[in-house]
Design an enzyme around this catalytic site. Structure first.
Site, mmCIF file in Angstrom:
data_model
loop_
_atom_site.group_PDB
_atom_site.id
_atom_site.type_symbol
_atom_site.label_atom_id
_atom_site.label_comp_id
_atom_site.label_asym_id
_atom_site.label_seq_id
_atom_site.Cartn_x
_atom_site.Cartn_y
_atom_site.Cartn_z
ATOM 1 C CB CYS A 9 -0.927 -0.018 1.218
ATOM 2 S SG CYS A 9 -1.962 1.441 1.330
ATOM 3 C CB CYS A 13 -0.648 2.774 3.942
ATOM 4 S SG CYS A 13 -2.092 2.006 3.242
ATOM 5 C CG ASP A 14 3.134 1.453 4.322
ATOM 6 O OD1 ASP A 14 2.641 1.948 5.350
ATOM 7 O OD2 ASP A 14 2.981 0.269 4.001
#
Ligand code: NAP
Length: 306
Positions: A132, A135-136
């Site tokens: 992801c 997200c990261d």
């Protein structure tokens, strides 16, 4: 008989449970793994509103669980193997052979990123291996990264990663991308993106600090080389967890549940929410919206049909 059985305890399912229990519907949520779903495997979440300094996936999951159960949602550990219809009644079969009945079902089973299944992938998951970018990505400022895959997800997310990273290697097993042409053009024009053609990942290598390199093999020459990267983003497709209902609702060509804007599937009284539903953006923020909508739709369905 339950009013609502929610299958899956990620953000979509927990939000659905919060809404159905506040509506005083007799509600049961069944989760086979751990509550929170993919959120639990995300170390830090910075893009869910309300937590301006970010929140860990574990803490967010626990907060969602506490909030949902506060209003009477029952939670059960179990694996659903099938859902069948008996008139208007829905029968939910569990792995242990037992069967439960409900007036409506909210399917919130999510999807799982397809793993590469190579050495180092599990070991460095959350420590450099990610599924992801949204997200990261922010954890990889000025890093060198590898993205695996050649579809829309890999290329779009690869482009997104260049906002943070120094270099993004897109490692693809052929010499042509699968992604939409316009997305490809954007990638080719981006000076931070380097295409690594005809190559498959062989091993993710790292140490106590996390990922340090990716071993790749050229499928045409057989040559093995090593890319020095601090992160590996894997985008080789997703598998929606659709099995329990695949024979009783309409699913699309990629096996996602087809639902309308009220989250209603083709199965009467069966609603779909979150990542298992066919939709363009799969995020916690969209999953909770789906869960709330599905819950209100289920309430309306019960009022009109029972
Ligand atoms: P995808 O289209 O299935 O692409 C997966 C990619 O991973 C392919 O390039 C495939 O290579 C490669 N791959 C598969 N298994 C592999 C393996 N074991 N090792 C190495 N590489 C492997 O998946 P996706 O990109 O997640 O997209 C899924 C669907 O959502 C698609 O229909 C896509 O168009 C859509 N989508 C749309 C958008 C958008 O419209 N903005 C954004 C994201 C996704 P091959 O090409 O050789 O098969």
């Amino acid at each position: 008989m339950y009013d609502v059985i929610i299958i899956g305890g990620g953000p979509a399912g927990l939000t659905a449970g919060l809404y159905t229990s506040r509506a005083r519907l007799k509600s049961l949520l069944i989760e086979k793994g751990f509550l929170g779903g993919q959120v639990m495997t995300t170390e830090w979440i910075e893009n869910y509103p309300g937590f301006e300094d970010g929140i860990s996936g574990v803490e967010l999951s626990q907060k969602m669980e506490k909030q949902a159960t506060k209003f009477g949602l029952e939670i059960m550990q179990g694996s659903v193997t099938g859902v069948s219809l008996d008139g208007k009644t829905k029968k939910v079969k569990l792995e242990d052979g037992s069967e439960l009945e409900a007036k409506s079902i909210i399917l919130a089973t999510g999807s799982n990123p397809k793993p590469l299944s190579i050495k180092g992938e599990e070991e460095f998951r959350g420590r450099g291996v990610s599924y992801c970018a949204t997200c990261d990505a922010a954890f990889f400022k000025e890093s060198d990264l590898a993205v695996i895959g050649g579809g829309d997800s890999a290329v779009e997310e690869g482009i997104f990663l260049t906002k943070f990273a120094k270099t993004v290697y897109i490692v693809h097993r052929r010499d042509q991308l699968r992604a939409t042409k316009v997305v490809q053009e954007r990638a080719f024009e981006n000076p931070k993106i380097k295409m690594v053609w005809d190559s498959v990942p062989e091993e993710i290598v790292g140490d106590a600090t996390g990922v340090t390199s990716l071993k790749i093999k050229n499928v045409k020459t057989g040559e093995v080389s090593e890319l020095k990267v601090q992160g590996v983003f894997i985008y080789i497709g997703y598998n929606p967890n659709i099995d329990p209902v695949k024979d009783i609702i309409t699913i699309n060509e990629s096996n996602y549940a087809v639902a309308n804007e009220n989250m209603a599937t083709s199965g009467n009284g069966i609603f779909a929410a979150g990542d298992v539903r066919a939709k363009p953006l799969k995020q916690i923020a969209t999953a909770v919206g789906d869960g709330a909508t599905a819950a209100i739709s289920a309430e309306k369905y019960i009022e009109e049909n029972f």
